[in-house]
Design a protein around this motif. Sequence first.
Motif, PDB file in Angstrom:
ATOM      1  N   GLN A  81       0.835  -1.208   0.000  1.00 36.43           N
ATOM      2  CA  GLN A  81       0.000   0.000   0.000  1.00 36.43           C
ATOM      3  C   GLN A  81       0.867   1.255   0.000  1.00 36.43           C
ATOM      4  O   GLN A  81       0.578   2.214  -0.716  1.00 36.43           O
ATOM      5  CB  GLN A  81      -0.910   0.020   1.226  1.00 36.43           C
ATOM      6  CG  GLN A  81      -2.009  -1.008   1.208  1.00 36.43           C
ATOM      7  CD  GLN A  81      -2.708  -1.085   2.555  1.00 36.43           C
ATOM      8  OE1 GLN A  81      -2.076  -1.085   3.612  1.00 36.43           O
ATOM      9  NE2 GLN A  81      -4.036  -1.167   2.515  1.00 36.43           N
ATOM     10  N   PHE A  85       1.024   3.956  -3.030  1.00 35.44           N
ATOM     11  CA  PHE A  85       0.671   5.350  -2.748  1.00 35.44           C
ATOM     12  C   PHE A  85       1.789   6.286  -3.202  1.00 35.44           C
ATOM     13  O   PHE A  85       1.522   7.311  -3.842  1.00 35.44           O
ATOM     14  CB  PHE A  85       0.377   5.550  -1.257  1.00 35.44           C
ATOM     15  CG  PHE A  85      -0.069   6.938  -0.929  1.00 35.44           C
ATOM     16  CD1 PHE A  85      -1.376   7.338  -1.178  1.00 35.44           C
ATOM     17  CD2 PHE A  85       0.810   7.868  -0.390  1.00 35.44           C
ATOM     18  CE1 PHE A  85      -1.798   8.630  -0.901  1.00 35.44           C
ATOM     19  CE2 PHE A  85       0.405   9.163  -0.100  1.00 35.44           C
ATOM     20  CZ  PHE A  85      -0.904   9.540  -0.358  1.00 35.44           C
ATOM     21  N   ASP A  88       1.721   6.575  -6.880  1.00 38.85           N
ATOM     22  CA  ASP A  88       0.586   7.388  -7.319  1.00 38.85           C
ATOM     23  C   ASP A  88       0.786   8.871  -7.032  1.00 38.85           C
ATOM     24  O   ASP A  88       0.319   9.715  -7.794  1.00 38.85           O
ATOM     25  CB  ASP A  88      -0.709   6.879  -6.681  1.00 38.85           C
ATOM     26  CG  ASP A  88      -1.143   5.533  -7.251  1.00 38.85           C
ATOM     27  OD1 ASP A  88      -0.600   5.104  -8.294  1.00 38.85           O
ATOM     28  OD2 ASP A  88      -2.028   4.902  -6.628  1.00 38.85           O
ATOM     29  N   ARG A  93      -1.847  11.013  -9.046  1.00 35.16           N
ATOM     30  CA  ARG A  93      -3.172  10.377  -9.018  1.00 35.16           C
ATOM     31  C   ARG A  93      -3.447   9.655  -7.693  1.00 35.16           C
ATOM     32  O   ARG A  93      -4.226   8.696  -7.652  1.00 35.16           O
ATOM     33  CB  ARG A  93      -3.306   9.398 -10.188  1.00 35.16           C
ATOM     34  CG  ARG A  93      -2.327   8.245 -10.096  1.00 35.16           C
ATOM     35  CD  ARG A  93      -2.531   7.241 -11.189  1.00 35.16           C
ATOM     36  NE  ARG A  93      -1.766   6.041 -10.885  1.00 35.16           N
ATOM     37  CZ  ARG A  93      -1.337   5.193 -11.775  1.00 35.16           C
ATOM     38  NH1 ARG A  93      -1.593   5.398 -13.049  1.00 35.16           N
ATOM     39  NH2 ARG A  93      -0.669   4.123 -11.403  1.00 35.16           N
ATOM     40  N   GLU A  94      -2.808  10.129  -6.620  1.00 36.14           N
ATOM     41  CA  GLU A  94      -2.985   9.448  -5.336  1.00 36.14           C
ATOM     42  C   GLU A  94      -4.411   9.605  -4.827  1.00 36.14           C
ATOM     43  O   GLU A  94      -5.074  10.601  -5.099  1.00 36.14           O
ATOM     44  CB  GLU A  94      -1.986   9.967  -4.295  1.00 36.14           C
ATOM     45  CG  GLU A  94      -2.299  11.324  -3.720  1.00 36.14           C
ATOM     46  CD  GLU A  94      -1.803  12.484  -4.582  1.00 36.14           C
ATOM     47  OE1 GLU A  94      -1.957  13.627  -4.138  1.00 36.14           O
ATOM     48  OE2 GLU A  94      -1.280  12.267  -5.682  1.00 36.14           O
ATOM     49  N   THR A  95      -4.838   8.605  -4.102  1.00 29.99           N
ATOM     50  CA  THR A  95      -6.146   8.615  -3.472  1.00 29.99           C
ATOM     51  C   THR A  95      -6.145   9.580  -2.305  1.00 29.99           C
ATOM     52  O   THR A  95      -5.164   9.679  -1.577  1.00 29.99           O
ATOM     53  CB  THR A  95      -6.477   7.196  -2.947  1.00 29.99           C
ATOM     54  OG1 THR A  95      -6.442   6.281  -4.045  1.00 29.99           O
ATOM     55  CG2 THR A  95      -7.825   7.144  -2.268  1.00 29.99           C
ATOM     56  N   ARG A  96      -7.227  10.301  -2.141  1.00 28.54           N
ATOM     57  CA  ARG A  96      -7.402  11.170  -0.965  1.00 28.54           C
ATOM     58  C   ARG A  96      -7.982  10.314   0.151  1.00 28.54           C
ATOM     59  O   ARG A  96      -8.897   9.537  -0.063  1.00 28.54           O
ATOM     60  CB  ARG A  96      -8.354  12.309  -1.287  1.00 28.54           C
ATOM     61  CG  ARG A  96      -8.659  13.162  -0.073  1.00 28.54           C
ATOM     62  CD  ARG A  96      -9.760  14.172  -0.382  1.00 28.54           C
ATOM     63  NE  ARG A  96     -10.144  14.885   0.808  1.00 28.54           N
ATOM     64  CZ  ARG A  96     -11.257  14.644   1.492  1.00 28.54           C
ATOM     65  NH1 ARG A  96     -12.093  13.707   1.099  1.00 28.54           N
ATOM     66  NH2 ARG A  96     -11.534  15.344   2.572  1.00 28.54           N
ATOM     67  N   TYR A  97      -7.424  10.449   1.322  1.00 30.27           N
ATOM     68  CA  TYR A  97      -7.882   9.701   2.487  1.00 30.27           C
ATOM     69  C   TYR A  97      -8.566  10.648   3.456  1.00 30.27           C
ATOM     70  O   TYR A  97      -8.109  11.769   3.644  1.00 30.27           O
ATOM     71  CB  TYR A  97      -6.691   9.054   3.205  1.00 30.27           C
ATOM     72  CG  TYR A  97      -6.118   7.864   2.484  1.00 30.27           C
ATOM     73  CD1 TYR A  97      -6.365   6.577   2.938  1.00 30.27           C
ATOM     74  CD2 TYR A  97      -5.329   8.022   1.357  1.00 30.27           C
ATOM     75  CE1 TYR A  97      -5.837   5.474   2.284  1.00 30.27           C
ATOM     76  CE2 TYR A  97      -4.803   6.931   0.689  1.00 30.27           C
ATOM     77  CZ  TYR A  97      -5.058   5.662   1.161  1.00 30.27           C
ATOM     78  OH  TYR A  97      -4.546   4.578   0.520  1.00 30.27           O
ATOM     79  N   ASN A 101      -3.107   9.235   5.234  1.00 27.43           N
ATOM     80  CA  ASN A 101      -2.701   8.503   4.043  1.00 27.43           C
ATOM     81  C   ASN A 101      -1.494   7.647   4.429  1.00 27.43           C
ATOM     82  O   ASN A 101      -0.921   7.812   5.508  1.00 27.43           O
ATOM     83  CB  ASN A 101      -2.432   9.448   2.863  1.00 27.43           C
ATOM     84  CG  ASN A 101      -1.231  10.341   3.077  1.00 27.43           C
ATOM     85  OD1 ASN A 101      -0.170   9.913   3.519  1.00 27.43           O
ATOM     86  ND2 ASN A 101      -1.387  11.618   2.741  1.00 27.43           N
ATOM     87  N   THR A 161      -0.169  18.029   0.618  1.00 25.21           N
ATOM     88  CA  THR A 161      -1.477  17.373   0.541  1.00 25.21           C
ATOM     89  C   THR A 161      -2.609  18.390   0.588  1.00 25.21           C
ATOM     90  O   THR A 161      -3.602  18.254  -0.132  1.00 25.21           O
ATOM     91  CB  THR A 161      -1.611  16.340   1.676  1.00 25.21           C
ATOM     92  OG1 THR A 161      -0.530  15.406   1.572  1.00 25.21           O
ATOM     93  CG2 THR A 161      -2.925  15.594   1.605  1.00 25.21           C
ATOM     94  N   HIS A 165      -5.028  18.479  -2.660  1.00 25.04           N
ATOM     95  CA  HIS A 165      -6.433  18.092  -2.528  1.00 25.04           C
ATOM     96  C   HIS A 165      -7.344  19.265  -2.182  1.00 25.04           C
ATOM     97  O   HIS A 165      -8.536  19.072  -1.924  1.00 25.04           O
ATOM     98  CB  HIS A 165      -6.570  16.981  -1.485  1.00 25.04           C
ATOM     99  CG  HIS A 165      -5.899  15.718  -1.889  1.00 25.04           C
ATOM    100  ND1 HIS A 165      -6.365  14.899  -2.887  1.00 25.04           N
ATOM    101  CD2 HIS A 165      -4.743  15.153  -1.460  1.00 25.04           C
ATOM    102  CE1 HIS A 165      -5.557  13.871  -3.042  1.00 25.04           C
ATOM    103  NE2 HIS A 165      -4.551  14.007  -2.190  1.00 25.04           N
ATOM    104  N   ASP A 181     -16.520  14.553   0.684  1.00 23.64           N
ATOM    105  CA  ASP A 181     -16.200  14.486  -0.740  1.00 23.64           C
ATOM    106  C   ASP A 181     -15.708  15.849  -1.200  1.00 23.64           C
ATOM    107  O   ASP A 181     -16.292  16.871  -0.858  1.00 23.64           O
ATOM    108  CB  ASP A 181     -17.451  14.126  -1.565  1.00 23.64           C
ATOM    109  CG  ASP A 181     -18.050  12.807  -1.116  1.00 23.64           C
ATOM    110  OD1 ASP A 181     -17.304  11.823  -1.012  1.00 23.64           O
ATOM    111  OD2 ASP A 181     -19.269  12.781  -0.871  1.00 23.64           O
TER     112      ASP A 181
END
Length: 182
Positions: A81, A85, A88, A93-97, A101, A161, A165, A181
């Motif tokens: 993971q 991360f 990404d 294109r990393e996922t937002r947590y 993270n 971050t 984001h 969201d």
Amino acid sequence: MQMISTRVATSNRVRVWDIGVRLFHWSLVTMFAATWFLTDPRSLHRNLGYVVIGLISFRLVWGLIGSKHARFADFVPSLGQLFRFVRDVFLGRETRYLGHNPLGAVMILALLTTLGGICGTGYMMGMDAFFGAEWVEDTHKALVNLALVLIAGHLSGVIFTSLRHRENLVKAMITGEKERDL
């Protein structure tokens, strides 16, 4: 007679950081800064260090029994993971947590471990068995310098971050809330 329809706006905000996490975070920030600046008198420095030991102890327990995002089980990543991360992030294109993270989780573990080492070596410096042991004081100072580097990395990650984001993570650590969201 015309009826007026009212719509109740539902908030997109969600509680992420509980009061325990937030008080721990800001208390630790304050105590670390105080111990770094207030090295004299030594008794004050030592007593502030004891407060840090108490804060770390609290966080370790809270990491087991606290709310969802406070628990280590919720945010400590596997190596896979973590590497995905990091990849990404570099690809944009990393996922937002909502919670930590994977890099933030590793930073928390690194900071807690380093601060624990600082406290341990600080405590040893006050023991007769280690009185005057240069390696203990040298290790203590090296760990403090490592903590400063980690803090700079942590702050850089928060800024990066927050910008990436478009969310204010400092505000989230004060209020405990984030947008569900974005």
